[in-house]
Structure formats: C-alpha cells, structure tokens
Design a protein around this motif. Sequence first.
Motif, short mmCIF file in Angstrom:
data_model
loop_
_atom_site.label_atom_id
_atom_site.label_comp_id
_atom_site.label_asym_id
_atom_site.label_seq_id
_atom_site.Cartn_x
_atom_site.Cartn_y
_atom_site.Cartn_z
N GLY A 26 -26.72 4.93 50.64
CA GLY A 26 -25.89 5.89 50.10
C GLY A 26 -26.18 6.99 50.97
O GLY A 26 -27.24 7.17 51.71
N ARG A 27 -25.40 8.22 50.73
CA ARG A 27 -25.61 9.52 51.24
C ARG A 27 -26.99 10.17 50.68
O ARG A 27 -27.28 9.58 49.80
N PRO A 28 -27.50 10.96 51.58
CA PRO A 28 -28.60 11.72 51.01
C PRO A 28 -28.63 12.32 49.54
O PRO A 28 -27.47 12.72 49.04
N ASN A 29 -29.55 12.24 48.85
CA ASN A 29 -29.65 12.95 47.44
C ASN A 29 -28.55 12.15 46.46
O ASN A 29 -28.12 12.73 45.56
N VAL A 30 -28.39 10.93 46.29
CA VAL A 30 -27.51 10.14 45.48
C VAL A 30 -28.39 9.42 44.31
O VAL A 30 -27.85 8.86 43.49
N GLY A 31 -29.76 9.69 44.53
CA GLY A 31 -30.68 9.16 43.50
C GLY A 31 -31.22 7.83 43.68
O GLY A 31 -31.54 7.03 42.61
N LYS A 32 -31.32 7.44 44.93
CA LYS A 32 -31.82 6.24 45.21
C LYS A 32 -33.51 6.00 45.02
O LYS A 32 -33.98 5.26 44.36
N SER A 33 -34.10 7.26 45.16
CA SER A 33 -35.67 7.12 44.95
C SER A 33 -36.04 7.10 43.33
O SER A 33 -36.81 6.57 42.79
N THR A 34 -35.08 7.90 42.84
CA THR A 34 -35.23 7.98 41.25
C THR A 34 -34.94 6.87 40.56
O THR A 34 -35.69 6.27 39.70
N LEU A 35 -33.72 5.91 41.07
CA LEU A 35 -33.47 4.61 40.66
C LEU A 35 -34.63 3.56 40.69
O LEU A 35 -35.03 2.79 40.23
N THR A 36 -35.20 3.83 41.94
CA THR A 36 -36.47 2.76 42.53
C THR A 36 -37.38 3.04 41.54
O THR A 36 -38.08 2.22 41.15
N ASN A 37 -37.71 4.18 41.58
CA ASN A 37 -39.06 4.70 40.36
C ASN A 37 -38.72 4.19 38.96
O ASN A 37 -39.57 3.53 38.50
N THR A 53 -35.26 13.51 51.63
CA THR A 53 -36.69 13.64 51.18
C THR A 53 -37.17 12.33 51.72
O THR A 53 -38.40 12.52 52.14
N THR A 54 -36.51 11.00 51.52
CA THR A 54 -37.35 9.86 51.81
C THR A 54 -37.31 9.58 53.36
O THR A 54 -36.47 9.60 53.95
N ARG A 55 -38.50 9.28 53.99
CA ARG A 55 -38.81 9.14 55.37
C ARG A 55 -39.25 7.84 55.84
O ARG A 55 -39.12 7.62 57.05
N ARG A 56 -39.70 7.21 54.81
CA ARG A 56 -39.87 5.78 55.28
C ARG A 56 -39.54 4.73 54.48
O ARG A 56 -38.89 4.89 53.31
N ALA A 57 -39.56 3.50 54.71
CA ALA A 57 -39.38 2.25 53.91
C ALA A 57 -40.28 1.91 52.89
O ALA A 57 -41.43 1.43 53.23
N ILE A 58 -40.35 2.53 51.59
CA ILE A 58 -41.26 2.45 50.58
C ILE A 58 -41.07 1.05 49.83
O ILE A 58 -39.93 1.20 49.09
N ARG A 59 -41.74 0.36 49.55
CA ARG A 59 -41.64 -0.82 48.74
C ARG A 59 -42.28 -0.89 47.45
O ARG A 59 -43.35 -0.52 47.06
N GLY A 60 -41.31 -1.00 46.29
CA GLY A 60 -41.72 -1.03 44.91
C GLY A 60 -41.45 -2.45 44.33
O GLY A 60 -40.42 -2.92 44.69
N ILE A 61 -42.34 -2.84 43.73
CA ILE A 61 -42.24 -4.36 43.04
C ILE A 61 -42.11 -4.32 41.47
O ILE A 61 -42.96 -3.75 40.80
N LEU A 62 -40.94 -4.85 41.20
CA LEU A 62 -40.56 -5.12 39.69
C LEU A 62 -40.75 -6.67 39.54
O LEU A 62 -40.25 -7.50 39.98
N ASN A 63 -41.79 -6.86 38.44
CA ASN A 63 -42.05 -8.16 37.92
C ASN A 63 -41.38 -8.37 36.71
O ASN A 63 -41.39 -7.58 35.91
N ARG A 64 -40.75 -9.56 36.92
CA ARG A 64 -39.96 -10.09 35.59
C ARG A 64 -40.50 -11.54 35.40
O ARG A 64 -40.99 -12.15 36.07
#
Length: 315
Positions: A26-37, A53-64
């Motif tokens: 999405g466009r910058p500042n649409v809440g992607k990082s907040t959603l990831t967290n 704000t985000t400058r790298r591909a940061i991986r977060g892992i959700l275990n279900r």
Amino acid sequence: MTENSDRTEQAGDGGQTRSGFVTFVGRPNVGKSTLTNALVGEKIAITSEKPQTTRRAIRGILNRPDGQLVIVDTPGIHRPRTLLGERLNDLVEQVLGDVDVIGFCVPATEKVGPGDRRIAASLDGYGRAKKIAIVTKTDAADKDQIMERLMEVDSLREDWAAVIPLSALGDGVMGSDQLDVLADEILRLLPRGPRLYDDGIVTDESEEDRIAEIIREASLEGVRDELPHSIAVVVDDIAPREDSDLTDVYASIVVERDSQKAIIIGHKGSRLSKVGAVARADIEKLLGTRVFLKLHVKVAKEWQRDPKQLGRLGF
C-alpha cells in the motif's frame, strides 16, 4: 525468501499444516507495520507517523496450531526521488514476486486515490500470489466511512480472495477479533507444508538490526520536513560488561547535513539525550539487561543518493 522456503526439515506435519509468506502493500503510512506487529503479538517492526519509515524486508512469524504465517513487512510503494527510494521499491518488487499471499491495505479514513489504484493494478504482475484487500485503521473511522471504503476497495480488482476491515489496535467499530479473521483467511490461502521456523521464534531479525531500528524510531519522534528520510542508524558495538548485568551499546545516528546533525543533538544535547533515554528503555526490554547506550551523530553527505554510502549503511 527461497533460502527459507528450502527448510523442509522443520517441525510440523506437511500434510496437516499450512505455511508460507504474506506481505502487506500500500501507500506509505497505511498501517502495514502496525498490522504486522499486531498479528505477531510483539513489536518487530518500528512504527511512526512519518511516511516511508520501513526500509527493509522484516520478517515476523505467527505460529498457529494449524500452521505458520511468515509476514514480510516492506517499505511503502512510492514515487522515488533518490537512489535509496529506487532500491526500496526494488525490494518491494522482489518480495512481491516471492510471497504466497499479498494483502493490499487502504486506510478507512482516506478515500481511495490514484496511488491506491496504481498499486492495486500493479498486482497483475504477481500472478502466483493470492490477493486480499484490507481496510485498515477502522478505529479512526465511523461505519459510513468503513462501508464506503469497502465498496471502493472491492471495485479495484475482481480477484480478491477476501475483503476484510480491521483495526490493528483492536479498537473502534472493528475489534481485535478481526485480526483472527485475517490470520485465518491468510492461512487458508497458504500452501500445505511444514513450518518454516521453529515454534517460539517471532522474527529472524538480528539483535543488532532490531537495536538500530529502535534507535531510529526514537530519532524520528518530533522531527519535521525531510529529516526523517535522512536518518540512518548503525550499531557500532554491543558488548556485555564484565562482572555486571550491564550491556554496552554504541551506535551512530547518520544524517546528510550539518544542520540536520544540530537538530538531532538539540540545544546542549537535550534532544539526543531524550532519544537515548527512549531508545534505551526499549533496548533493555529486548535484551533483558540494563543498558548503557552511547550515541554519536555523524554526517554522511547525501548518503541517500550515493551508492557507496548506501552500501555501507546496508542498503
């Protein structure tokens, strides 16, 4: 991405579980990082009201119980004005070509515009990925705004696997249960296969990278104009102090001009001291020890446009 996908020996029954990669665009500042967290349940990507704000591909892992989502947080897609901007857009394109699911994000508080339409149309170039649309920031919108946005987003493409409104903060008209709805929908779209990471791992980011991002987040607070884009952070050294529970962290805040250096430092060092105090508190949570943080501000002229400087800063 391919390197992680080859890890077929990890725990999990490939016939019963689903796992794979998802990214939000999405466009910058649409809440992607907040959603990831929010999905991961831990802060692994820094957030700010400043665009890009985000400058790298940061991986977060959700275990279900029934699988694993690897969420790749990427920079916002934008019209680049510097070599750094071009490289960030290239990074997004690379990630989009590798993931299994793409979540297209639009904030409920803003009408769909030309930039949103352009990004939605560009998803044609990533045929292997399933697409879902996400209306974010519903906590800041009323029901009429949310319904209007859902209709606008739904009309952008005919191949949405789902259109989901939510608040990553769990507030407002759409509660935190919508995060579970989103996770369930993404998991349903992922291929069957073993988990890619062991349980308990929430990110593959190094401590050094996470500390650098924590310091950059603190540095972004309250700055204006073009300064946010000119700030980079390098961790110079991390070392536990002998015979103590103290960890020494030395880091450099890099800007492009002497005038920016003066802003970061502030009157008699007041602003730099505040940045250090805010960052130190988060670093101590990350490391689980008391921290002595020493920050140095230095100038690397026009680093956003200089290939050599970008390489030194990890871009």
